[in-house]
Write a protein that holds these residues in place. Structure first.
Motif, mmCIF file in Angstrom:
data_model
loop_
_atom_site.group_PDB
_atom_site.id
_atom_site.type_symbol
_atom_site.label_atom_id
_atom_site.label_comp_id
_atom_site.label_asym_id
_atom_site.label_seq_id
_atom_site.Cartn_x
_atom_site.Cartn_y
_atom_site.Cartn_z
ATOM 1 N N LEU A 90 0.838 -1.197 0.000
ATOM 2 C CA LEU A 90 0.000 0.000 0.000
ATOM 3 C C LEU A 90 0.875 1.251 0.000
ATOM 4 C CD1 LEU A 90 -2.777 -0.898 2.611
ATOM 5 C CD2 LEU A 90 -2.918 -1.041 0.116
ATOM 6 N N TYR A 91 0.494 2.217 -0.834
ATOM 7 C CA TYR A 91 1.161 3.513 -0.886
ATOM 8 C C TYR A 91 0.161 4.619 -0.552
ATOM 9 C CZ TYR A 91 5.177 1.429 -3.314
ATOM 10 O OH TYR A 91 6.278 0.677 -3.649
ATOM 11 N N LEU A 92 0.646 5.626 0.141
ATOM 12 C CA LEU A 92 -0.153 6.805 0.461
ATOM 13 C C LEU A 92 0.327 7.961 -0.398
ATOM 14 C CD1 LEU A 92 -1.185 8.068 3.960
ATOM 15 C CD2 LEU A 92 -0.091 9.648 2.377
ATOM 16 N N LYS A 93 -0.604 8.623 -1.079
ATOM 17 C CA LYS A 93 -0.290 9.777 -1.918
ATOM 18 C C LYS A 93 -1.006 11.014 -1.383
ATOM 19 C CE LYS A 93 0.479 7.744 -6.517
ATOM 20 N NZ LYS A 93 1.616 8.586 -6.939
ATOM 21 N N LEU A 94 -0.300 12.119 -1.315
ATOM 22 C CA LEU A 94 -0.942 13.376 -0.981
ATOM 23 C C LEU A 94 -1.722 13.882 -2.185
ATOM 24 C CD1 LEU A 94 1.914 15.181 0.986
ATOM 25 C CD2 LEU A 94 -0.011 13.867 1.898
ATOM 26 N N ILE A 95 -2.899 14.397 -1.948
ATOM 27 C CA ILE A 95 -3.730 14.925 -3.034
ATOM 28 C C ILE A 95 -3.176 16.280 -3.457
ATOM 29 C CG2 ILE A 95 -6.031 15.722 -3.671
ATOM 30 C CD1 ILE A 95 -7.159 13.717 -1.654
ATOM 31 N N ASP A 96 -2.915 16.439 -4.742
ATOM 32 C CA ASP A 96 -2.438 17.717 -5.266
ATOM 33 C C ASP A 96 -3.148 18.012 -6.574
ATOM 34 O OD1 ASP A 96 -1.206 16.092 -7.178
ATOM 35 O OD2 ASP A 96 0.735 16.146 -6.188
ATOM 36 N N SER A 97 -2.710 19.036 -7.257
ATOM 37 C CA SER A 97 -3.388 19.444 -8.492
ATOM 38 C C SER A 97 -3.027 18.552 -9.668
ATOM 39 C CB SER A 97 -3.032 20.897 -8.827
ATOM 40 O OG SER A 97 -1.636 21.034 -9.074
ATOM 41 N N HIS A 98 -1.993 17.740 -9.523
ATOM 42 C CA HIS A 98 -1.588 16.832 -10.597
ATOM 43 C C HIS A 98 -2.373 15.529 -10.506
ATOM 44 C CE1 HIS A 98 2.603 18.932 -10.749
ATOM 45 N NE2 HIS A 98 1.745 19.518 -11.556
ATOM 46 N N GLU A 99 -2.929 15.102 -11.612
ATOM 47 C CA GLU A 99 -3.597 13.802 -11.657
ATOM 48 C C GLU A 99 -2.778 12.764 -12.410
ATOM 49 O OE1 GLU A 99 -7.521 14.175 -13.174
ATOM 50 O OE2 GLU A 99 -8.195 15.566 -11.613
ATOM 51 N N ARG A 100 -1.859 13.236 -13.226
ATOM 52 C CA ARG A 100 -1.101 12.345 -14.097
ATOM 53 C C ARG A 100 -0.260 11.348 -13.308
ATOM 54 N NH1 ARG A 100 2.000 15.335 -18.857
ATOM 55 N NH2 ARG A 100 -0.172 15.810 -19.387
ATOM 56 N N ASP A 101 0.154 11.717 -12.114
ATOM 57 C CA ASP A 101 1.022 10.832 -11.329
ATOM 58 C C ASP A 101 0.254 9.991 -10.316
ATOM 59 O OD1 ASP A 101 0.305 12.875 -9.654
ATOM 60 O OD2 ASP A 101 2.305 13.266 -8.878
ATOM 61 N N ASN A 102 -1.062 9.991 -10.393
ATOM 62 C CA ASN A 102 -1.851 9.282 -9.385
ATOM 63 C C ASN A 102 -1.740 7.770 -9.475
ATOM 64 O OD1 ASN A 102 -2.712 11.692 -8.400
ATOM 65 N ND2 ASN A 102 -4.853 11.477 -8.983
ATOM 66 N N TYR A 103 -1.494 7.237 -10.645
ATOM 67 C CA TYR A 103 -1.626 5.802 -10.831
ATOM 68 C C TYR A 103 -0.300 5.090 -11.053
ATOM 69 C CZ TYR A 103 -6.555 6.750 -10.780
ATOM 70 O OH TYR A 103 -7.810 7.145 -10.384
ATOM 71 N N PHE A 104 0.803 5.758 -10.677
ATOM 72 C CA PHE A 104 2.117 5.131 -10.596
ATOM 73 C C PHE A 104 2.770 5.585 -9.302
ATOM 74 C CE2 PHE A 104 1.345 4.825 -15.119
ATOM 75 C CZ PHE A 104 1.945 3.619 -15.487
ATOM 76 N N VAL A 105 3.666 4.760 -8.775
ATOM 77 C CA VAL A 105 4.443 5.174 -7.615
ATOM 78 C C VAL A 105 5.392 6.289 -8.047
ATOM 79 C CG1 VAL A 105 6.113 4.465 -5.866
ATOM 80 C CG2 VAL A 105 4.324 2.875 -6.611
ATOM 81 N N THR A 106 5.368 7.401 -7.335
ATOM 82 C CA THR A 106 6.254 8.513 -7.642
ATOM 83 C C THR A 106 6.921 8.998 -6.361
ATOM 84 O OG1 THR A 106 4.397 10.066 -7.467
ATOM 85 C CG2 THR A 106 4.952 9.263 -9.675
ATOM 86 N N HIS A 107 8.002 9.766 -6.522
ATOM 87 C CA HIS A 107 8.729 10.249 -5.360
ATOM 88 C C HIS A 107 7.792 11.078 -4.475
ATOM 89 C CE1 HIS A 107 9.040 13.372 -8.453
ATOM 90 N NE2 HIS A 107 9.073 14.225 -7.470
#
Length: 723
Positions: free
Chosen positions: A634-651
């Motif tokens: 499980l990964y936790l992502k902060l919600i931001d204005s970018h949607e493009r990086d939502n569906y891959f693990v990013t820094h």
């Protein structure tokens, strides 16, 4: 059919009935839970964001820049500002590939005026003369727009950008011959003079040639906008049929700005090549391939020489892939090259396009990572003599201690122990055959465009995908995809043995060089994060236990994730970052309450990395089961204005849950030994020796409590490894 058991892998989660995974296929390379993903980590993806207002400009002093956003002074004159990127040296003070800083001279009034804008200057030199922009071609800023390299132009890359090799026939063997060395005509960041050896070289505009189309950035500081130290790339643009290739950093993109001394990214002025840390392995799908067989190679109704006819011309032609041995001349997993005179031009007959199928071998419902794949040449939905195994298959036979192992690309014989096993379509998700489970081979194929030619060519790699009907999975190399062709172990290929790449006939697993970490959305904020109110006071407190309620049952149940250490009545103890098993665990069945303000503000154990709001949690499906199983992350992502990086693990993502068994040799480091205070003999498991030692320590006041004794006994009873 004789009794037998097919077992490709051991099951990892023995304590979780009905929730199993292919342990040998799931590798240990994760950083610990609770840690943020960094740009040098294996699981990060380099997602690109647009710079729609970027332009190439000239300053009043005659120097050139990428002006990221238009800015104006009090006289409404356009000016350079902080974080704009230098394309040329500024006097003798600042080098190209540097950002303007607040105190820099070219940020001062008078020096920062912009006098010219160039809207279509980005071009390439087609030094391999193939009529297309590809990996080897150097990038040039054609500032005078005359379509040739001339004085005043700027070389963004070496010329050529990489070595140029040609394929030659050496007595019937295809070999590489060096045609031009990287940088032979010029080096990156050169400001061309009249005497430069590249002067006069023809140039072609890359797409529109504009910075606003071609220049993109990686948001290295997660600020939601271009900023200091973000990485800037010039993409190799693709047509609308392959639009997803321009959303991530991929092979062929050019590094325009990389901060100095970056620990894991090659220097700016270079192109992204296969194997680079910032390369994302997205798949081209512009194929018209079919499964076919040699018309005159059928014995007893079964084809013996099978191909992927990559251009569907019903002839053995250049680029076709052999899936079987062809006579004694060519092995399976070999690509047809010009020197292959023994089968080149042979007539092919189109096969049924749905006969690539799987056998259930890993205990997970539907087509998943551990399942074996066959070509069902008899089209009868069972393993039959003459069928072809596309992966290695291990088969256990009753009465035999060791498995029978059949190699990838082997042909099933009449006495093989997998004969008679059921086969299913590769779209199957429920283990029940229906028409929707079968699809044409071409729909399952994608390739890594290793030379960025835009077409299927000699160095490219072909994958048979596990289709999940989600773009982030189906447009990238992800866990479960099968390497159908790679040049590294093709003795016919001129690239044979020259690359570090997993062999064909294997499936992509976590930690492999080519895997991308695609994600599935699970929940937002505290929708699934709940607590057990042990002291019955109605609020979360230090004595209470926090969980992720993975099945939404509002009770602690199998598969739920413990976010805090759990101690129960001095009899049971469970660490945070563990899943609830199906054994008689002490917290099973406890009622859970919705998260309250006290829980949302707690920093206890893993709650310390969960913000009070504004986040989403995603699943990395480690075994391709399309379900929550014991090896998933499980990964936790902060919600931001970018949607493009939502569906891959990013820094910047947080590893919220990582199975302890999977924390290992990430980034080439030695595997981490799991924390285990009760493992007194350091063998990474709880055995009877550990139990006796803990009891002795308790009896002799050696620092152990009755809770410790109960915990170690429970771990020994359930067979738990240290975690």
């Amino acid at each position: 059919m004789q009794f037998k058991t097919i077992l490709v892998v051991a099951m990892l989660c023995l304590a979780m009935a009905g929730v199993s995974a292919a342990a040998e296929d799931v590798k240990a390379c994760w950083e610990p839970c609770g840690t943020p993903v960094e740009q040098c980590d294996k699981d990060t993806t380099f997602v690109l964001f647009d710079m729609p207002n970027a332009t190439i400009v000239e300053s009043i002093d005659g120097y050139f820049y990428i002006d990221v956003e238009p800015d104006f002074n009090s006289n409404n004159e356009r000016i350079l500002t902080v974080n704009d990127i230098r394309l040329t040296i500024f006097h003798d003070k600042y080098l190209p590939n540097t950002q303007i800083m607040p105190s820099d001279q070219d940020n001062k009034e008078g020096n920062n005026l912009i006098v010219e804008e160039y809207n279509s200057a980005i071009s390439y030199a087609d030094l391999n003369q193939n009529g297309k922009y590809d990996l080897t071609d150097g990038v040039v800023y054609d500032l005078d727009g005359n379509d040739v390299i001339s004085a005043g132009d700027i070389l963004q890359t070496d010329l050529p950008a990489t070595d140029i090799n040609t394929v030659v026939d050496n007595n019937g063997v295809a070999e590489l011959e060096l045609f031009m060395t990287q940088g032979e005509l010029g080096q990156a960041w050169t400001w061309v003079t009249l005497s430069h050896p590249a002067v006069g070289t023809e140039l072609t505009t890359i797409s529109s040639g504009s910075a606003s189309e071609l220049i993109h950035y990686v948001d290295a500081d997660n600020s939601d906008t271009y900023n200091k130290d973000d990485k800037v790339y010039l993409i190799q643009p693709h047509d609308s049929e392959s639009w997803w290739m321009d959303m991530k950093v991929t092979i062929g993109d050019t590094r325009v700005f990389i901060p100095a001394d970056d620990p894991c990214i090659p220097e700016c002025g270079t192109k992204v090549i296969q194997g680079d840390h910032d390369a994302t392995y997205l798949l081209m799908k512009n194929l018209n391939a079919q499964l076919a067989y040699y018309t005159h190679g059928v014995i007893d109704g079964i084809p013996t020489e099978v191909y992927v006819d990559m251009d569907s011309d019903n002839r053995v032609s250049l680029g076709d892939i052999r899936l079987t041995e062809v006579s004694t001349h060519y092995p399976p997993n070999s690509k047809v090259v010009p020197s292959n005179r023994f089968d080149l031009g042979h007539e092919l007959t189109t096969a049924d396009q749905t006969i690539v199928r799987y056998a259930e071998t890993d205990g997970l419902v539907g087509y998943t990572l551990g399942d074996a794949v066959y070509i069902d040449l008899t089209d009868d939905n069972v393993v039959t003599p003459g069928d072809i195994r596309l992966v290695e298959v291990s088969v256990y036979e009753q009465g035999f201690e060791d498995p029978f192992v059949y190699a990838a690309w082997s042909v099933v014989a009449s006495n093989d122990v997998d004969v008679g096993d059921d086969l299913f379509g590769l779209l199957d998700t429920d283990g029940v055959r229906d028409g929707g489970d079968y699809t044409a081979l071409n729909e399952l194929l994608g390739y890594i465009d290793s030379d960025c030619s835009g077409d299927w060519t000699c160095p490219d790699k072909l994958y048979l995908q596990q289709i999940v009907d989600k773009k982030n999975y189906d447009h990238a190399v992800t866990v479960g995809d099968l390497r159908l062709y790679v040049p590294v172990n093709d003795p016919v290929s001129p690239w044979y043995g020259l690359e570090e790449w997993p062999y064909c006939g294997t499936k992509v697993t976590s930690c492999d060089i080519d895997v991308e970490y695609a994600l599935t959305y699970m929940f937002t904020d505290y929708a699934w994060i709940k607590f057990v109110d042990k002291d019955n006071d109605g609020v979360f407190s230090d004595d209470d236990n926090a969980y992720i309620d993975m099945d939404g049952s509002d009770d602690v149940s199998t598969g739920d994730v413990r976010l805090t250490d759990v101690a129960i009545d001095g009899e049971w103890f469970y660490f945070n970052n563990t899943k609830v098993g199906d054994q008689h665990e002490g917290d099973k069945g406890d009622e859970m309450l919705p998260a309250d303000g006290a829980l949302m503000s707690s920093d206890r154990d893993l709650l310390g990395v969960v913000p009070s709001s504004g986040f989403e949690v995603y699943l990395f499906d480690n075994d391709c089961s399309r379900d929550w199983t014991c090896v998933d992350v499980l990964y936790l992502k902060l919600i931001d204005s970018h949607e493009r990086d939502n569906y891959f693990v990013t820094h910047g993502d947080i590893r919220l849950f990582v199975p302890p068994e999977l924390i290992g040799e990430a980034n080439g480091e030695d595997p981490q030994e799991p924390e285990c205070p009760y493992d007194t003999n350091d063998n990474q498991q709880i055995d009877i020796e550990d139990v006796n030692t803990i009891i002795d320590n308790y009896r002799t006041a050696g620092g152990m409590t009755i809770s410790d004794v109960n915990a170690v006994i429970d771990m020994y009873r359930t067979g738990s490894y240290c975690e």
